[in-house]
Write a protein that holds these residues in place. Structure first.
Motif, PDB file in Angstrom:
ATOM      1  N   GLN A  60       0.812  -1.303   0.166  1.00 31.97           N
ATOM      2  CA  GLN A  60      -0.030   0.155   0.043  1.00 31.97           C
ATOM      3  C   GLN A  60       0.243   1.758   0.182  1.00 31.97           C
ATOM      4  O   GLN A  60       1.309   1.251   0.463  1.00 31.97           O
ATOM      5  CB  GLN A  60      -1.258  -0.023   1.443  1.00 31.97           C
ATOM      6  N   PRO A  61       0.877   1.502  -0.601  1.00 31.72           N
ATOM      7  CA  PRO A  61       0.770   3.389  -0.587  1.00 31.72           C
ATOM      8  C   PRO A  61       0.805   4.253   0.528  1.00 31.72           C
ATOM      9  O   PRO A  61      -0.105   4.040   0.937  1.00 31.72           O
ATOM     10  CB  PRO A  61       0.942   4.425  -2.259  1.00 31.72           C
ATOM     11  N   GLU A  62       1.813   4.973   0.574  1.00 34.58           N
ATOM     12  CA  GLU A  62       1.862   5.831   2.092  1.00 34.58           C
ATOM     13  C   GLU A  62       0.939   7.809   1.502  1.00 34.58           C
ATOM     14  O   GLU A  62       1.234   8.017   0.170  1.00 34.58           O
ATOM     15  CB  GLU A  62       2.822   6.060   2.847  1.00 34.58           C
ATOM     16  N   LEU A  63      -0.306   7.986   2.285  1.00 37.40           N
ATOM     17  CA  LEU A  63      -0.750   9.169   1.639  1.00 37.40           C
ATOM     18  C   LEU A  63       0.089  10.593   1.988  1.00 37.40           C
ATOM     19  O   LEU A  63       0.368  10.298   3.335  1.00 37.40           O
ATOM     20  CB  LEU A  63      -2.248   9.248   2.523  1.00 37.40           C
ATOM     21  N   HIS A  64       0.586  11.278   1.495  1.00 37.89           N
ATOM     22  CA  HIS A  64       1.232  12.554   2.521  1.00 37.89           C
ATOM     23  C   HIS A  64       0.182  13.426   1.825  1.00 37.89           C
ATOM     24  O   HIS A  64      -0.239  13.648   0.754  1.00 37.89           O
ATOM     25  CB  HIS A  64       1.948  13.214   1.197  1.00 37.89           C
ATOM     26  N   LEU A  65      -0.670  14.187   2.671  1.00 38.15           N
ATOM     27  CA  LEU A  65      -1.113  14.983   2.871  1.00 38.15           C
ATOM     28  C   LEU A  65      -1.068  16.276   3.203  1.00 38.15           C
ATOM     29  O   LEU A  65      -0.264  16.394   4.384  1.00 38.15           O
ATOM     30  CB  LEU A  65      -1.981  14.728   4.225  1.00 38.15           C
ATOM     31  N   ARG A  66      -1.173  17.286   2.361  1.00 39.52           N
ATOM     32  CA  ARG A  66      -0.708  19.000   2.917  1.00 39.52           C
ATOM     33  C   ARG A  66      -1.335  19.780   2.514  1.00 39.52           C
ATOM     34  O   ARG A  66      -2.920  19.825   1.499  1.00 39.52           O
ATOM     35  CB  ARG A  66       0.274  18.984   1.415  1.00 39.52           C
ATOM     36  N   MET A 126      -9.049  13.184   5.468  1.00 38.71           N
ATOM     37  CA  MET A 126      -8.141  11.858   6.049  1.00 38.71           C
ATOM     38  C   MET A 126      -9.695  10.822   6.081  1.00 38.71           C
ATOM     39  O   MET A 126      -9.360   9.539   6.554  1.00 38.71           O
ATOM     40  CB  MET A 126      -8.271  12.724   7.472  1.00 38.71           C
ATOM     41  N   ALA A 127     -11.019  11.168   6.559  1.00 35.22           N
ATOM     42  CA  ALA A 127     -11.644  10.283   6.781  1.00 35.22           C
ATOM     43  C   ALA A 127     -12.222   9.573   6.338  1.00 35.22           C
ATOM     44  O   ALA A 127     -11.956   7.700   5.603  1.00 35.22           O
ATOM     45  CB  ALA A 127     -12.926  10.939   7.277  1.00 35.22           C
ATOM     46  N   ALA A 128     -12.309  10.156   4.671  1.00 34.23           N
ATOM     47  CA  ALA A 128     -11.758   9.847   3.112  1.00 34.23           C
ATOM     48  C   ALA A 128     -10.769   8.599   2.686  1.00 34.23           C
ATOM     49  O   ALA A 128     -10.931   7.425   2.479  1.00 34.23           O
ATOM     50  CB  ALA A 128     -11.521  10.184   2.215  1.00 34.23           C
ATOM     51  N   ALA A 129      -9.637   8.517   2.861  1.00 35.84           N
ATOM     52  CA  ALA A 129      -8.916   7.428   2.827  1.00 35.84           C
ATOM     53  C   ALA A 129      -8.697   6.966   4.415  1.00 35.84           C
ATOM     54  O   ALA A 129      -8.522   5.554   4.455  1.00 35.84           O
ATOM     55  CB  ALA A 129      -7.432   8.255   3.994  1.00 35.84           C
ATOM     56  N   GLN A 130      -8.666   6.845   5.551  1.00 36.82           N
ATOM     57  CA  GLN A 130      -9.319   5.882   6.268  1.00 36.82           C
ATOM     58  C   GLN A 130     -10.831   4.746   6.041  1.00 36.82           C
ATOM     59  O   GLN A 130     -10.169   3.969   6.132  1.00 36.82           O
ATOM     60  CB  GLN A 130      -9.877   6.657   7.918  1.00 36.82           C
ATOM     61  N   HIS A 131     -11.587   5.141   5.001  1.00 31.51           N
ATOM     62  CA  HIS A 131     -12.697   4.381   5.103  1.00 31.51           C
ATOM     63  C   HIS A 131     -12.328   3.963   3.995  1.00 31.51           C
ATOM     64  O   HIS A 131     -13.176   2.688   3.479  1.00 31.51           O
ATOM     65  CB  HIS A 131     -13.779   5.698   4.539  1.00 31.51           C
ATOM     66  N   GLY A 132     -11.446   4.970   2.853  1.00 33.66           N
ATOM     67  CA  GLY A 132     -11.059   3.745   1.557  1.00 33.66           C
ATOM     68  C   GLY A 132     -10.422   1.777   2.300  1.00 33.66           C
ATOM     69  O   GLY A 132     -10.352   1.605   0.919  1.00 33.66           O
ATOM     70  N   GLY A 133      -9.400   2.471   3.023  1.00 33.44           N
ATOM     71  CA  GLY A 133      -8.795   1.303   3.235  1.00 33.44           C
ATOM     72  C   GLY A 133      -7.253   2.343   3.602  1.00 33.44           C
ATOM     73  O   GLY A 133      -6.163   0.535   3.415  1.00 33.44           O
ATOM     74  N   LEU A 134      -6.659   2.812   3.623  1.00 37.92           N
ATOM     75  CA  LEU A 134      -5.313   3.390   3.754  1.00 37.92           C
ATOM     76  C   LEU A 134      -5.162   3.248   4.771  1.00 37.92           C
ATOM     77  O   LEU A 134      -5.586   4.018   5.509  1.00 37.92           O
ATOM     78  CB  LEU A 134      -5.095   5.028   2.672  1.00 37.92           C
ATOM     79  N   GLY A 135      -3.815   2.791   4.760  1.00 37.53           N
ATOM     80  CA  GLY A 135      -3.359   2.997   6.367  1.00 37.53           C
ATOM     81  C   GLY A 135      -2.778   3.882   7.046  1.00 37.53           C
ATOM     82  O   GLY A 135      -2.171   3.619   8.089  1.00 37.53           O
ATOM     83  N   LYS A 136      -1.777   4.243   6.043  1.00 39.79           N
ATOM     84  CA  LYS A 136      -0.464   4.879   6.450  1.00 39.79           C
ATOM     85  C   LYS A 136      -0.493   6.236   5.541  1.00 39.79           C
ATOM     86  O   LYS A 136      -1.084   6.832   4.856  1.00 39.79           O
ATOM     87  CB  LYS A 136       1.181   4.818   5.482  1.00 39.79           C
ATOM     88  N   ILE A 137      -0.749   7.313   6.944  1.00 42.21           N
ATOM     89  CA  ILE A 137      -1.234   8.834   6.454  1.00 42.21           C
ATOM     90  C   ILE A 137      -0.134   9.668   6.840  1.00 42.21           C
ATOM     91  O   ILE A 137       0.168   9.556   8.620  1.00 42.21           O
ATOM     92  CB  ILE A 137      -2.869   9.788   6.356  1.00 42.21           C
ATOM     93  N   GLY A 138       0.866  10.778   6.168  1.00 39.34           N
ATOM     94  CA  GLY A 138       1.419  11.499   6.449  1.00 39.34           C
ATOM     95  C   GLY A 138       1.216  12.592   6.536  1.00 39.34           C
ATOM     96  O   GLY A 138       1.219  13.167   4.917  1.00 39.34           O
ATOM     97  N   PHE A 139       1.729  13.982   7.164  1.00 36.44           N
ATOM     98  CA  PHE A 139       1.538  15.397   7.437  1.00 36.44           C
ATOM     99  C   PHE A 139       2.837  15.889   6.575  1.00 36.44           C
ATOM    100  O   PHE A 139       3.852  15.685   7.262  1.00 36.44           O
ATOM    101  CB  PHE A 139       0.639  16.365   8.310  1.00 36.44           C
ATOM    102  N   ILE A 140       2.799  16.109   5.747  1.00 31.29           N
ATOM    103  CA  ILE A 140       3.973  17.519   5.396  1.00 31.29           C
ATOM    104  C   ILE A 140       3.737  19.001   5.532  1.00 31.29           C
ATOM    105  O   ILE A 140       2.913  19.524   5.602  1.00 31.29           O
ATOM    106  CB  ILE A 140       3.804  17.109   3.683  1.00 31.29           C
ATOM    107  N   THR A 141       4.535  19.078   6.207  1.00 30.22           N
ATOM    108  CA  THR A 141       4.874  21.007   6.649  1.00 30.22           C
ATOM    109  C   THR A 141       5.536  21.055   6.104  1.00 30.22           C
ATOM    110  O   THR A 141       7.212  20.498   5.752  1.00 30.22           O
ATOM    111  CB  THR A 141       4.342  20.368   8.372  1.00 30.22           C
ATOM    112  N   GLU A 142       6.369  22.747   6.798  1.00 29.78           N
ATOM    113  CA  GLU A 142       7.087  23.448   6.058  1.00 29.78           C
ATOM    114  C   GLU A 142       7.716  23.749   7.437  1.00 29.78           C
ATOM    115  O   GLU A 142       7.168  23.872   8.183  1.00 29.78           O
ATOM    116  CB  GLU A 142       6.789  25.244   5.516  1.00 29.78           C
TER     117      GLU A 142
END
Length: 137
Positions: A98-104, A118-134
Protein backbone atom coordinates in the motif's frame (compact mmCIF):
# COMPACT_ATOMS: atom_id res chain seq x y z
CA UNK A 1 49.56 7.07 60.70
CA UNK A 2 49.51 6.40 64.40
CA UNK A 3 47.54 3.49 65.77
CA UNK A 4 47.88 4.38 69.35
CA UNK A 5 50.20 5.89 71.87
CA UNK A 6 52.16 4.34 74.67
CA UNK A 7 50.90 6.90 77.08
CA UNK A 8 47.37 7.07 78.35
CA UNK A 9 44.61 4.55 78.71
CA UNK A 10 44.88 1.26 76.84
CA UNK A 11 41.15 0.75 77.24
CA UNK A 12 40.20 3.39 74.64
CA UNK A 13 38.72 2.23 71.34
CA UNK A 14 40.73 3.07 68.23
CA UNK A 15 38.62 5.52 66.19
CA UNK A 16 40.68 5.47 62.96
CA UNK A 17 39.68 3.22 60.04
CA UNK A 18 42.38 0.90 58.76
CA UNK A 19 42.21 1.10 54.93
CA UNK A 20 44.95 -1.45 54.20
CA UNK A 21 42.72 -4.58 54.19
CA UNK A 22 40.16 -2.84 51.97
CA UNK A 23 42.82 -1.84 49.43
CA UNK A 24 44.23 -5.39 49.48
CA UNK A 25 40.83 -6.91 48.77
CA UNK A 26 40.15 -4.47 45.94
CA UNK A 27 43.51 -5.19 44.30
CA UNK A 28 42.88 -8.94 44.50
CA UNK A 29 39.43 -8.52 42.92
CA UNK A 30 40.91 -6.34 40.17
CA UNK A 31 43.51 -8.98 39.34
CA UNK A 32 40.88 -11.72 39.32
CA UNK A 33 38.69 -9.76 36.91
CA UNK A 34 41.64 -8.95 34.63
CA UNK A 35 42.50 -12.64 34.41
CA UNK A 36 38.95 -13.99 33.96
CA UNK A 37 37.56 -11.55 31.37
CA UNK A 38 39.60 -12.92 28.41
CA UNK A 39 38.60 -16.48 29.36
CA UNK A 40 34.88 -15.63 29.22
CA UNK A 41 35.11 -14.36 25.64
CA UNK A 42 35.44 -17.69 23.88
CA UNK A 43 34.23 -18.05 20.34
CA UNK A 44 34.38 -20.77 17.75
CA UNK A 45 36.33 -19.59 14.75
CA UNK A 46 34.55 -20.61 11.55
CA UNK A 47 34.75 -19.41 7.99
CA UNK A 48 31.24 -18.30 7.04
CA UNK A 49 30.07 -18.28 3.41
CA UNK A 50 29.75 -14.92 1.74
CA UNK A 51 26.56 -13.93 -0.04
CA UNK A 52 24.79 -10.74 -0.94
CA UNK A 53 21.22 -10.06 0.03
CA UNK A 54 19.13 -7.68 -2.04
CA UNK A 55 15.70 -6.67 -0.81
CA UNK A 56 12.87 -7.74 -3.06
CA UNK A 57 10.31 -5.39 -1.58
CA UNK A 58 9.47 -2.74 -4.14
CA UNK A 59 8.99 0.67 -2.55
CA UNK A 60 5.49 1.95 -3.32
CA UNK A 61 5.12 5.42 -4.67
CA UNK A 62 3.75 8.02 -2.29
CA UNK A 63 0.47 9.76 -3.05
CA UNK A 64 0.53 13.53 -2.62
CA UNK A 65 -2.83 15.02 -1.63
CA UNK A 66 -2.87 18.78 -1.28
CA UNK A 67 -5.60 21.07 0.02
CA UNK A 68 -5.39 24.75 -0.84
CA UNK A 69 -6.78 27.67 1.16
CA UNK A 70 -10.14 27.57 -0.60
CA UNK A 71 -10.63 23.86 0.22
CA UNK A 72 -9.87 22.41 -3.25
CA UNK A 73 -8.28 18.95 -3.16
CA UNK A 74 -5.42 17.97 -5.49
CA UNK A 75 -4.41 14.34 -6.11
CA UNK A 76 -0.77 14.38 -7.28
CA UNK A 77 -1.15 18.03 -8.39
CA UNK A 78 -4.41 17.32 -10.31
CA UNK A 79 -7.59 18.86 -8.94
CA UNK A 80 -10.24 16.27 -8.02
CA UNK A 81 -13.73 16.36 -6.51
CA UNK A 82 -14.86 14.29 -3.52
CA UNK A 83 -16.15 11.31 -5.56
CA UNK A 84 -12.95 11.09 -7.62
CA UNK A 85 -10.88 11.38 -4.44
CA UNK A 86 -12.72 8.46 -2.85
CA UNK A 87 -12.38 6.27 -5.96
CA UNK A 88 -8.64 7.09 -6.23
CA UNK A 89 -8.18 6.20 -2.55
CA UNK A 90 -10.02 2.89 -3.06
CA UNK A 91 -7.78 2.04 -6.04
CA UNK A 92 -4.64 2.96 -4.10
CA UNK A 93 -5.74 0.86 -1.11
CA UNK A 94 -5.90 -2.25 -3.32
CA UNK A 95 -2.25 -1.94 -4.37
CA UNK A 96 0.31 -4.22 -2.72
CA UNK A 97 2.27 -2.87 -0.95
CA UNK A 98 0.00 0.00 0.00
CA UNK A 99 1.29 3.48 -0.81
CA UNK A 100 1.54 6.15 1.85
CA UNK A 101 -0.71 9.20 1.61
CA UNK A 102 1.19 12.47 2.09
CA UNK A 103 -1.26 15.19 3.08
CA UNK A 104 -0.35 18.84 2.53
CA UNK A 105 -2.87 21.39 3.79
CA UNK A 106 -2.66 25.14 3.49
CA UNK A 107 -2.34 27.08 6.72
CA UNK A 108 -5.63 28.90 6.07
CA UNK A 109 -7.76 25.84 5.21
CA UNK A 110 -10.49 24.86 7.67
CA UNK A 111 -9.72 21.82 9.79
CA UNK A 112 -13.07 20.35 8.79
CA UNK A 113 -11.86 19.94 5.20
CA UNK A 114 -8.66 18.22 6.33
CA UNK A 115 -10.69 15.89 8.55
CA UNK A 116 -12.96 15.02 5.60
CA UNK A 117 -9.96 13.98 3.47
CA UNK A 118 -8.51 11.96 6.36
CA UNK A 119 -11.86 10.23 6.92
CA UNK A 120 -12.10 9.42 3.20
CA UNK A 121 -8.62 7.85 3.34
CA UNK A 122 -9.56 5.82 6.40
CA UNK A 123 -12.85 4.61 4.93
CA UNK A 124 -11.10 3.83 1.63
CA UNK A 125 -8.65 1.51 3.39
CA UNK A 126 -5.39 3.45 3.37
CA UNK A 127 -3.46 2.72 6.52
CA UNK A 128 -0.60 5.22 6.35
CA UNK A 129 -1.14 8.98 6.31
CA UNK A 130 1.74 11.42 6.64
CA UNK A 131 1.44 15.16 7.19
CA UNK A 132 3.80 17.40 5.26
CA UNK A 133 4.75 20.69 6.92
CA UNK A 134 7.24 23.46 6.24
CA UNK A 135 9.96 24.10 8.81
CA UNK A 136 10.08 27.44 10.61
CA UNK A 137 12.55 29.89 9.12
Amino acid sequence: MAFGTLEGDDDEVMSEINMTPLVDVMLVLLIIFIITIPVINHAVKIDLPRATNTPNDPKPQNINVSIDASGKVFWNQVEVDQATLESNIALAAQQQPQPELHLRADREVRYERVAEVMAAAQHGGLGKIGFITEPKQ
